[in-house]
Enzyme design. Sequence first.
Site, PDB file in Angstrom:
ATOM      1  CB  VAL A   1      -0.962   0.002   1.212  1.00 44.68           C
ATOM      2  CG1 VAL A   1      -1.735   1.311   1.287  1.00 44.68           C
ATOM      3  CG2 VAL A   1      -1.934  -1.172   1.117  1.00 44.68           C
ATOM      4  CB  CYS A   2       3.789   2.228   2.046  1.00 42.09           C
ATOM      5  SG  CYS A   2       3.013   2.110   3.674  1.00 42.09           S
ATOM      6  CB  THR A   3       4.762   0.356  -3.062  1.00 44.34           C
ATOM      7  OG1 THR A   3       5.696  -0.344  -2.230  1.00 44.34           O
ATOM      8  CG2 THR A   3       5.333   0.479  -4.467  1.00 44.34           C
TER       9      THR A   3
ATOM     10  CG  LEU B   1       6.092   6.622  -0.302  1.00 42.77           C
ATOM     11  CD1 LEU B   1       7.348   5.881   0.133  1.00 42.77           C
ATOM     12  CD2 LEU B   1       6.157   8.066   0.184  1.00 42.77           C
TER      13      LEU B   1
END
Length: 301
Positions: free
Chosen positions: A102-104, A107
Amino acid sequence: VKHPQQANHQPHHSSRPLSCPRLITTKEILENPNNKVKKKTTIMSATDSKDLPTKPTQLMLHDVFPNLKGETQDNPNFDLYEYLGEDNWGIFFCHPGDYTPVCTTELGEAAHRSEPFSERNVKMCGFSCNDAESHRGWINDIKAATGADVKFPLLCDPDRTVSTALGLLDPENVNANGLALTVRSVFIIHPSKKIQLIMTYPASCGRSFDEIFRVVESLQRTDTRRVATPSDWHPGQDVIVDFGLTNADAAHHFEGYKTVQVPSEAGKTDLVKNYLRTTPDKWFDINIYNPEEDHINLNEE
Protein backbone atom coordinates in the site's frame (compact mmCIF):
# COMPACT_ATOMS: atom_id res chain seq x y z
CA VAL A 1 9.27 -15.42 -4.04
CA LYS A 2 9.19 -13.03 -1.15
CA HIS A 3 11.37 -9.94 -1.19
CA PRO A 4 14.02 -10.24 1.56
CA GLN A 5 12.64 -7.15 3.27
CA GLN A 6 9.14 -8.56 3.50
CA ALA A 7 10.09 -11.06 6.16
CA ASN A 8 10.41 -8.21 8.65
CA HIS A 9 7.26 -6.38 7.67
CA GLN A 10 4.48 -8.94 7.46
CA PRO A 11 1.85 -7.61 9.87
CA HIS A 12 0.53 -9.82 12.64
CA HIS A 13 -2.47 -8.81 14.71
CA SER A 14 -2.11 -9.04 18.47
CA SER A 15 -5.55 -10.63 18.77
CA ARG A 16 -4.13 -13.92 17.40
CA PRO A 17 -3.55 -16.81 19.82
CA LEU A 18 -0.23 -18.06 21.20
CA SER A 19 1.46 -18.14 17.79
CA CYS A 20 1.63 -14.34 17.80
CA PRO A 21 5.06 -13.05 18.94
CA ARG A 22 5.09 -10.95 22.09
CA LEU A 23 4.86 -7.21 21.49
CA ILE A 24 7.88 -5.18 22.57
CA THR A 25 6.29 -2.13 24.14
CA THR A 26 7.15 1.53 23.79
CA LYS A 27 8.05 1.63 27.48
CA GLU A 28 10.59 -1.19 27.02
CA ILE A 29 12.20 0.54 24.05
CA LEU A 30 12.62 3.78 25.98
CA GLU A 31 13.57 2.49 29.42
CA ASN A 32 15.57 -0.71 28.85
CA PRO A 33 19.15 0.31 28.00
CA ASN A 34 20.03 -3.28 27.03
CA ASN A 35 17.16 -3.65 24.59
CA LYS A 36 18.63 -4.97 21.34
CA VAL A 37 16.21 -2.88 19.30
CA LYS A 38 17.53 0.31 20.88
CA LYS A 39 21.14 -0.77 20.30
CA LYS A 40 20.63 -2.02 16.75
CA THR A 41 21.84 1.18 15.10
CA THR A 42 22.87 4.69 15.97
CA ILE A 43 21.61 6.34 12.78
CA MET A 44 18.85 8.26 14.52
CA SER A 45 20.94 8.85 17.63
CA ALA A 46 22.24 11.84 15.72
CA THR A 47 18.84 13.41 16.29
CA ASP A 48 19.30 16.25 18.75
CA SER A 49 17.77 15.05 22.00
CA LYS A 50 16.27 18.44 22.74
CA ASP A 51 14.19 18.19 19.54
CA LEU A 52 12.42 14.98 20.59
CA PRO A 53 10.09 14.43 23.56
CA THR A 54 11.73 12.53 26.43
CA LYS A 55 8.61 10.36 26.80
CA PRO A 56 6.20 9.04 24.17
CA THR A 57 3.76 11.78 23.28
CA GLN A 58 0.63 12.10 21.21
CA LEU A 59 0.99 14.94 18.73
CA MET A 60 -2.12 17.10 18.53
CA LEU A 61 -3.39 19.84 16.28
CA HIS A 62 -1.47 23.13 16.75
CA ASP A 63 1.43 21.38 18.49
CA VAL A 64 4.79 22.34 17.09
CA PHE A 65 6.04 19.46 14.96
CA PRO A 66 9.55 18.59 16.23
CA ASN A 67 12.62 19.21 14.15
CA LEU A 68 13.67 15.72 13.08
CA LYS A 69 17.33 15.20 12.21
CA GLY A 70 19.01 12.12 10.86
CA GLU A 71 19.61 10.23 7.63
CA THR A 72 17.55 10.02 4.44
CA GLN A 73 18.12 7.98 1.28
CA ASP A 74 20.70 10.50 0.04
CA ASN A 75 21.53 12.83 2.94
CA PRO A 76 23.31 11.61 6.10
CA ASN A 77 22.70 14.93 7.88
CA PHE A 78 19.07 15.73 7.14
CA ASP A 79 17.40 18.53 9.12
CA LEU A 80 13.62 18.80 8.70
CA TYR A 81 13.33 22.49 9.58
CA GLU A 82 16.19 23.38 7.28
CA TYR A 83 14.53 21.41 4.47
CA LEU A 84 11.12 23.03 4.97
CA GLY A 85 12.51 26.55 5.27
CA GLU A 86 10.59 29.46 6.75
CA ASP A 87 7.85 30.00 4.17
CA ASN A 88 6.87 26.51 3.03
CA TRP A 89 4.13 24.20 4.20
CA GLY A 90 5.09 20.61 4.89
CA ILE A 91 3.50 17.18 4.49
CA PHE A 92 5.04 14.42 6.59
CA PHE A 93 4.06 10.86 5.63
CA CYS A 94 4.61 7.98 8.07
CA HIS A 95 5.06 4.43 6.78
CA PRO A 96 5.50 1.18 8.75
CA GLY A 97 8.27 -0.17 6.52
CA ASP A 98 9.87 -0.32 3.11
CA TYR A 99 8.67 -2.77 0.45
CA THR A 100 5.08 -2.68 1.70
CA PRO A 101 2.42 -2.75 -1.03
CA VAL A 102 0.00 0.00 0.00
CA CYS A 103 2.80 2.41 0.90
CA THR A 104 4.47 1.74 -2.45
CA THR A 105 1.39 3.02 -4.26
CA GLU A 106 1.10 5.99 -1.90
CA LEU A 107 4.65 7.23 -2.35
CA GLY A 108 4.29 6.79 -6.09
CA GLU A 109 1.18 8.96 -6.08
CA ALA A 110 2.90 11.54 -3.87
CA ALA A 111 5.79 11.69 -6.34
CA HIS A 112 3.36 12.09 -9.25
CA ARG A 113 1.90 15.15 -7.49
CA SER A 114 5.21 16.74 -6.52
CA GLU A 115 4.87 19.58 -9.01
CA PRO A 116 1.33 20.70 -8.01
CA PHE A 117 2.33 20.57 -4.34
CA SER A 118 5.50 22.56 -5.07
CA GLU A 119 3.43 25.20 -6.88
CA ARG A 120 1.54 25.67 -3.62
CA ASN A 121 4.74 25.99 -1.56
CA VAL A 122 4.37 22.53 -0.06
CA LYS A 123 7.36 20.27 0.59
CA MET A 124 6.88 16.56 1.23
CA CYS A 125 8.90 14.27 3.49
CA GLY A 126 8.42 10.53 3.94
CA PHE A 127 9.36 8.40 6.92
CA SER A 128 9.87 4.66 7.38
CA CYS A 129 11.50 2.33 9.90
CA ASN A 130 14.36 1.28 7.64
CA ASP A 131 17.87 2.46 6.75
CA ALA A 132 19.05 4.49 3.77
CA GLU A 133 20.16 1.50 1.70
CA SER A 134 16.73 -0.07 2.07
CA HIS A 135 15.07 3.24 1.13
CA ARG A 136 17.12 3.45 -2.06
CA GLY A 137 16.13 -0.04 -3.11
CA TRP A 138 12.47 0.64 -2.34
CA ILE A 139 12.53 3.85 -4.38
CA ASN A 140 13.65 1.78 -7.39
CA ASP A 141 10.67 -0.52 -6.88
CA ILE A 142 8.31 2.44 -6.53
CA LYS A 143 9.50 3.82 -9.87
CA ALA A 144 9.09 0.46 -11.57
CA ALA A 145 5.61 -0.08 -10.10
CA THR A 146 4.15 3.42 -10.48
CA GLY A 147 6.36 5.22 -12.99
CA ALA A 148 7.12 7.92 -10.42
CA ASP A 149 10.58 8.91 -9.20
CA VAL A 150 10.60 9.72 -5.47
CA LYS A 151 12.89 12.71 -5.12
CA PHE A 152 11.65 14.07 -1.78
CA PRO A 153 13.45 12.82 1.36
CA LEU A 154 12.56 9.57 3.15
CA LEU A 155 13.72 9.84 6.74
CA CYS A 156 15.29 6.71 8.27
CA ASP A 157 14.25 5.29 11.65
CA PRO A 158 15.53 1.69 11.77
CA ASP A 159 15.80 1.62 15.57
CA ARG A 160 12.38 3.29 16.03
CA THR A 161 13.79 6.15 18.10
CA VAL A 162 11.66 8.76 16.38
CA SER A 163 8.58 6.52 16.09
CA THR A 164 8.71 5.81 19.81
CA ALA A 165 9.31 9.39 20.91
CA LEU A 166 6.44 10.70 18.80
CA GLY A 167 4.00 7.97 19.86
CA LEU A 168 3.64 6.61 16.33
CA LEU A 169 3.83 2.90 17.13
CA ASP A 170 0.71 0.75 16.69
CA PRO A 171 0.48 -1.96 19.40
CA GLU A 172 -2.17 -3.81 17.36
CA ASN A 173 0.04 -4.15 14.28
CA VAL A 174 3.39 -5.91 14.77
CA ASN A 175 5.95 -7.54 12.49
CA ALA A 176 7.30 -11.09 12.63
CA ASN A 177 9.81 -10.08 15.30
CA GLY A 178 7.14 -8.72 17.62
CA LEU A 179 8.02 -5.08 16.96
CA ALA A 180 5.18 -2.60 16.75
CA LEU A 181 4.85 -1.01 13.31
CA THR A 182 4.50 2.71 12.72
CA VAL A 183 0.97 4.02 12.26
CA ARG A 184 0.28 5.43 8.81
CA SER A 185 -0.27 9.06 9.72
CA VAL A 186 -0.11 12.21 7.60
CA PHE A 187 0.81 15.53 9.18
CA ILE A 188 0.26 18.82 7.39
CA ILE A 189 2.63 21.40 8.85
CA HIS A 190 2.19 25.18 8.74
CA PRO A 191 5.22 27.39 7.91
CA SER A 192 5.29 28.20 11.65
CA LYS A 193 5.94 24.43 12.11
CA LYS A 194 2.60 23.95 13.90
CA ILE A 195 0.49 20.94 12.97
CA GLN A 196 -2.61 21.92 10.99
CA LEU A 197 -4.02 18.47 10.22
CA ILE A 198 -3.48 14.84 11.23
CA MET A 199 -4.93 11.90 9.30
CA THR A 200 -4.22 8.32 10.41
CA TYR A 201 -5.04 5.38 8.16
CA PRO A 202 -5.24 1.64 8.88
CA ALA A 203 -2.72 -0.60 7.15
CA SER A 204 -5.32 -1.89 4.69
CA CYS A 205 -6.50 1.49 3.34
CA GLY A 206 -4.43 3.68 1.04
CA ARG A 207 -4.43 7.42 1.55
CA SER A 208 -6.61 9.69 -0.57
CA PHE A 209 -4.30 12.23 -2.15
CA ASP A 210 -7.30 14.05 -3.58
CA GLU A 211 -8.34 14.71 0.02
CA ILE A 212 -4.84 15.69 1.13
CA PHE A 213 -4.60 18.10 -1.78
CA ARG A 214 -8.07 19.51 -1.06
CA VAL A 215 -7.16 20.10 2.58
CA VAL A 216 -3.98 21.94 1.62
CA GLU A 217 -6.05 24.23 -0.62
CA SER A 218 -8.48 24.87 2.23
CA LEU A 219 -5.81 25.47 4.87
CA GLN A 220 -3.93 27.93 2.71
CA ARG A 221 -7.07 29.96 2.06
CA THR A 222 -8.29 29.99 5.64
CA ASP A 223 -4.83 30.73 7.04
CA THR A 224 -4.92 34.39 6.00
CA ARG A 225 -8.63 35.03 5.43
CA ARG A 226 -11.58 35.15 7.82
CA VAL A 227 -13.33 32.22 6.19
CA ALA A 228 -13.92 28.48 6.52
CA THR A 229 -14.62 25.84 3.89
CA PRO A 230 -17.82 23.77 3.96
CA SER A 231 -18.31 20.03 3.63
CA ASP A 232 -16.91 18.55 0.41
CA TRP A 233 -15.60 21.95 -0.65
CA HIS A 234 -13.33 22.22 -3.68
CA PRO A 235 -11.38 25.21 -5.03
CA GLY A 236 -13.64 27.64 -6.83
CA GLN A 237 -16.72 26.85 -4.75
CA ASP A 238 -18.19 29.28 -2.23
CA VAL A 239 -16.56 29.53 1.18
CA ILE A 240 -18.14 30.34 4.55
CA VAL A 241 -17.66 33.73 6.18
CA ASP A 242 -15.97 33.46 9.58
CA PHE A 243 -18.57 33.01 12.31
CA GLY A 244 -16.80 35.58 14.47
CA LEU A 245 -17.40 38.45 12.05
CA THR A 246 -20.42 40.69 12.50
CA ASN A 247 -22.55 41.36 9.45
CA ALA A 248 -20.99 44.82 9.23
CA ASP A 249 -17.49 43.36 9.28
CA ALA A 250 -18.49 40.72 6.76
CA ALA A 251 -19.82 43.42 4.42
CA HIS A 252 -16.52 45.26 4.73
CA HIS A 253 -14.36 42.23 3.98
CA PHE A 254 -16.68 40.35 1.61
CA GLU A 255 -18.84 42.77 -0.31
CA GLY A 256 -21.91 41.03 -1.65
CA TYR A 257 -21.73 38.03 0.67
CA LYS A 258 -24.89 35.92 0.91
CA THR A 259 -26.83 34.89 4.00
CA VAL A 260 -28.32 31.41 4.10
CA GLN A 261 -31.88 31.66 5.39
CA VAL A 262 -32.56 29.32 8.31
CA PRO A 263 -35.68 28.89 10.49
CA SER A 264 -33.89 29.84 13.72
CA GLU A 265 -33.24 33.34 12.38
CA ALA A 266 -36.55 33.94 10.64
CA GLY A 267 -38.06 37.35 11.46
CA LYS A 268 -35.05 38.50 13.50
CA THR A 269 -34.11 41.78 11.90
CA ASP A 270 -31.85 43.02 14.68
CA LEU A 271 -29.21 40.27 14.48
CA VAL A 272 -25.66 41.53 14.79
CA LYS A 273 -24.60 38.57 12.69
CA ASN A 274 -26.19 35.69 10.85
CA TYR A 275 -24.36 32.48 11.49
CA LEU A 276 -24.28 30.95 8.00
CA ARG A 277 -22.98 33.29 5.32
CA THR A 278 -21.12 32.50 2.11
CA THR A 279 -18.85 34.35 -0.26
CA PRO A 280 -17.28 33.33 -3.60
CA ASP A 281 -13.83 31.84 -3.70
CA LYS A 282 -12.96 34.50 -6.27
CA TRP A 283 -12.36 36.98 -3.43
CA PHE A 284 -9.02 35.34 -2.75
CA ASP A 285 -5.70 36.13 -4.29
CA ILE A 286 -5.51 33.30 -6.79
CA ASN A 287 -1.77 33.32 -7.31
CA ILE A 288 -1.37 29.88 -5.74
CA TYR A 289 -3.05 28.09 -8.61
CA ASN A 290 -3.98 28.61 -12.21
CA PRO A 291 -7.78 28.38 -12.51
CA GLU A 292 -7.69 27.68 -16.24
CA GLU A 293 -5.08 24.96 -15.88
CA ASP A 294 -6.92 23.32 -12.99
CA HIS A 295 -10.32 23.68 -14.72
CA ILE A 296 -11.72 25.69 -11.84
CA ASN A 297 -14.84 27.74 -12.43
CA LEU A 298 -14.56 30.92 -10.38
CA ASN A 299 -18.08 32.03 -11.35
CA GLU A 300 -16.84 35.41 -12.47
CA GLU A 301 -19.62 37.89 -13.00
